[in-house]
Design a protein around this motif. Structure first.
Motif, PDB file in Angstrom:
ATOM      1  N   LEU A  16       9.672  -9.449  41.170  1.00 53.02           N
ATOM      2  CA  LEU A  16       8.806  -9.384  39.989  1.00 53.02           C
ATOM      3  C   LEU A  16       7.387  -9.808  40.315  1.00 53.02           C
ATOM      4  CD1 LEU A  16       8.347  -8.952  36.998  1.00 53.02           C
ATOM      5  CD2 LEU A  16       9.337 -11.204  36.550  1.00 53.02           C
ATOM      6  N   ALA A  19       5.713  -6.918  42.286  1.00 60.70           N
ATOM      7  CA  ALA A  19       5.421  -5.789  41.400  1.00 60.70           C
ATOM      8  C   ALA A  19       4.274  -6.112  40.453  1.00 60.70           C
ATOM      9  CB  ALA A  19       6.680  -5.422  40.610  1.00 60.70           C
ATOM     10  N   SER A  20       4.240  -7.327  39.917  1.00 57.30           N
ATOM     11  CA  SER A  20       3.160  -7.720  39.009  1.00 57.30           C
ATOM     12  C   SER A  20       1.813  -7.686  39.719  1.00 57.30           C
ATOM     13  CB  SER A  20       3.419  -9.126  38.457  1.00 57.30           C
ATOM     14  OG  SER A  20       4.659  -9.209  37.815  1.00 57.30           O
ATOM     15  N   THR A  42       5.308  -0.308  35.285  1.00 55.90           N
ATOM     16  CA  THR A  42       5.858  -1.467  34.577  1.00 55.90           C
ATOM     17  C   THR A  42       7.285  -1.206  34.115  1.00 55.90           C
ATOM     18  OG1 THR A  42       3.638  -2.066  33.807  1.00 55.90           O
ATOM     19  CG2 THR A  42       5.495  -3.049  32.641  1.00 55.90           C
ATOM     20  N   THR A  45       9.639  -1.164  37.055  1.00 51.47           N
ATOM     21  CA  THR A  45       9.877  -2.535  37.523  1.00 51.47           C
ATOM     22  C   THR A  45      10.908  -3.230  36.649  1.00 51.47           C
ATOM     23  OG1 THR A  45       7.630  -2.719  38.403  1.00 51.47           O
ATOM     24  CG2 THR A  45       8.802  -4.776  37.920  1.00 51.47           C
ATOM     25  N   SER A  84      14.633  -8.919  30.705  1.00 49.64           N
ATOM     26  CA  SER A  84      13.966  -7.738  31.283  1.00 49.64           C
ATOM     27  C   SER A  84      14.109  -6.536  30.363  1.00 49.64           C
ATOM     28  CB  SER A  84      14.565  -7.418  32.661  1.00 49.64           C
ATOM     29  OG  SER A  84      14.412  -8.501  33.548  1.00 49.64           O
TER      30      SER A  84
END
Length: 502
Positions: A16, A19-20, A42, A45, A84
């Motif tokens: 995470l 990816a962020s 987003t 992910t 999530s």
């Protein structure tokens, strides 16, 4: 299983974070913000994380990493999976709303949402006071920024300031309480704290008083994060003032993380003091049910009504958490604890599910220059769109606890946990909760009456993209299906709690 390096235990958090950061860089590097690409990345992910965490949770393995600082167990993995999914649904619902209000000039909305989710992950996985607090601060700081994202909106700015001041106060309460517990036990690890209290070390040399004082501050800090009375002052103002998509980000997935740290801190680390914190939770739950339901009746703003509804729902959640504490030889009964905690987990998961659909309808009805946040804005919704009126009605029935909606079974499971203790005080709390549910039914059913029997105040068409319509329909259907067939989700919660206590 012990993972000395911690990488296996922290795979979801690492994925995470990477990816962020990539999504943030894409937003910065693009001269013309690539909204479609950022939105797609987003969602990919979040979907990938949910799949990874679901597989981990299903495997049922517990991994302790970084020398006991973090733990990856079924309960934590399921909560992170549901968080999530909740954030995925929120992003889908809020894209058009945010685009119409110039909240997507870059990748700030998506990046802050993912960093807030990262904070939730750290909170849920934390097995040490410092790790839990770091995760909590990452979540709250991201939330402050999200509330203030519309810098030209006076209501949002005011809500952000109130949230920041009261949030800093609550964080101070929690940190001070944790420091007192550390001073009394000499450990920051949850297992070390529990062993110190159980072994009697914390009661030596006058530490018992310090420990109880620290417990009071810890419970106060946790009550703020849950929005329980009397630490609820921020909830109505922030829900009302924040952009609706941000309201959903604050009122949805973070409740799962708040539940997790309550279980971690009180149910694991401070379990030997259960008789003490049970009394505090009883007072908080009674006040939350009373104030939340009575105050909601007087509201004309839909978001403020739902804010007070949240306060009352958290009161019900606290009833489930305290239901496992029964006075006895050792102060706890394993069966009652497992039933109570699993009913609370089921309650918070189904509450988040219902909240997503409720705010999804509000976001859908909002348009450029118009916030659909007054109860009268839903007047005659059934004549404009029977589908969306049905979804909102199902959610209101669920929140009110009307069968066969999932909210009914969630409330029933909490009440069963209370009655199973056979304690007169708990039976009295169960009766009080039922009475407050009847009071709460008034304002929930009032909204249904407005949608089906009042004349429409808005006549324009309701436009929505295919993905929003699809997700909202599935979301509303799950509220009904899980009420009729709750066994699967309840079994998941029971197995997760059993693994935690085992």
């Amino acid at each position: 299983m012990t993972d000395n390096f911690g990488l296996v235990a922290a795979y979801p958090e690492i994925a995470l974070l990477v990816a962020s950061s990539v999504i943030a860089l894409v937003g910065v590097a693009s001269k013309t913000p690539a909204r479609g690409l950022i939105h797609f990345l987003t969602l990919i992910t979040l979907a990938g994380l949910a799949l990874m965490l679901g597989m981990r949770a299903y495997a049922g393995e517990t991994i302790v990493g970084f020398g006991g600082l973090v733990v990856s167990d079924p309960m934590g993995n399921w909560l992170k999976c549901f968080a999530s999914i909740a954030m995925f649904v929120t992003i889908v619902y809020g894209r058009d709303y945010a685009g119409q209000r110039d909240m997507m000039r870059g990748s700030e909305l998506y990046t802050l949402a993912l960093y807030a989710l990262l904070g939730m992950f750290v909170m849920i996985s934390g097995h040490n006071f410092l790790v839990i607090y770091l995760g909590l601060e990452l979540l709250t700081l991201s939330s402050y920024a999200l509330v203030a994202l519309r810098r030209d909106d006076l209501n949002a700015t005011e809500a952000a300031m109130k949230y920041f001041v009261l949030g800093a106060l609550a964080s101070g309460f929690l940190l001070y309480g944790l420091s007192l517990v550390y001073g009394a036990t000499g450990s920051l690890a949850l297992t070390g704290v529990m062993q110190a209290i159980s072994g009697g070390e914390a009661t030596l040399m006058g530490s018992k008083q310090v420990l109880v004082l620290g417990l009071v501050f810890v419970v106060a800090g946790l009550a703020f994060k849950l929005g329980a009375v009397p630490f609820h002052m921020w909830v109505p103002d922030v829900y009302h003032g924040a952009p609706t998509v941000v309201t959903l980000m604050i009122g949805g997935a973070p409740k799962l993380a708040a539940f997790a740290i309550v279980i971690r801190l009180l149910g694991e680390g401070l379990a030997p003091l259960a008789i003490d914190w049970q009394q505090m939770l009883a007072v908080l739950s009674v006040l939350s049910l009373l104030v939340g339901n009575l105050a909601a009746i007087a509201q004309t703003n839909l978001k403020r009504m739902l804010a007070f509804s949240t306060i009352s729902q958290m009161g019900f959640l606290l009833l489930g958490l305290l239901a496992g504490v029964v006075a006895g030889a050792d102060g706890l009964d394993a069966t009652n604890v497992a039933n109570a905690y699993s009913s609370s987990m089921f309650y918070v998961v189904t509450y988040v599910l219902t909240t997503l659909a409720t705010f999804g309808v509000i976001l859908l009805l909002s348009r450029d220059g118009f916030e659909s946040d007054e109860i009268t804005d839903l007047a005659g919704l059934n004549q404009r769109s029977p589908l969306y009126a049905a979804v909102m009605a199902v959610c209101m029935f669920s929140l009110a606890g009307v069968p066969p909606m999932v909210g009914f079974y969630a409330k029933l499971s909490v009440l069963q946990a209370l009655l199973a203790s056979s304690q007169p005080v708990y039976i009295g709390l169960a009766v009080f909760a039922v009475v407050m549910s009847l009071v709460g039914a008034f304002y929930y059913l009032r909204l249904v009456k407005v949608m089906y029997f009042d004349k429409p105040t808005q006549t324009g068409p309701i436009e929505a993209s295919f993905d929003v319509r699809s997700v909202l329909s599935v979301n509303g259907a799950l509220v009904v299906v899980l009420g009729i067939l709750p066994g699967g989700l309840m079994a998941v919660c029971a197995q997760a709690i059993a693994s935690l206590l085992g």
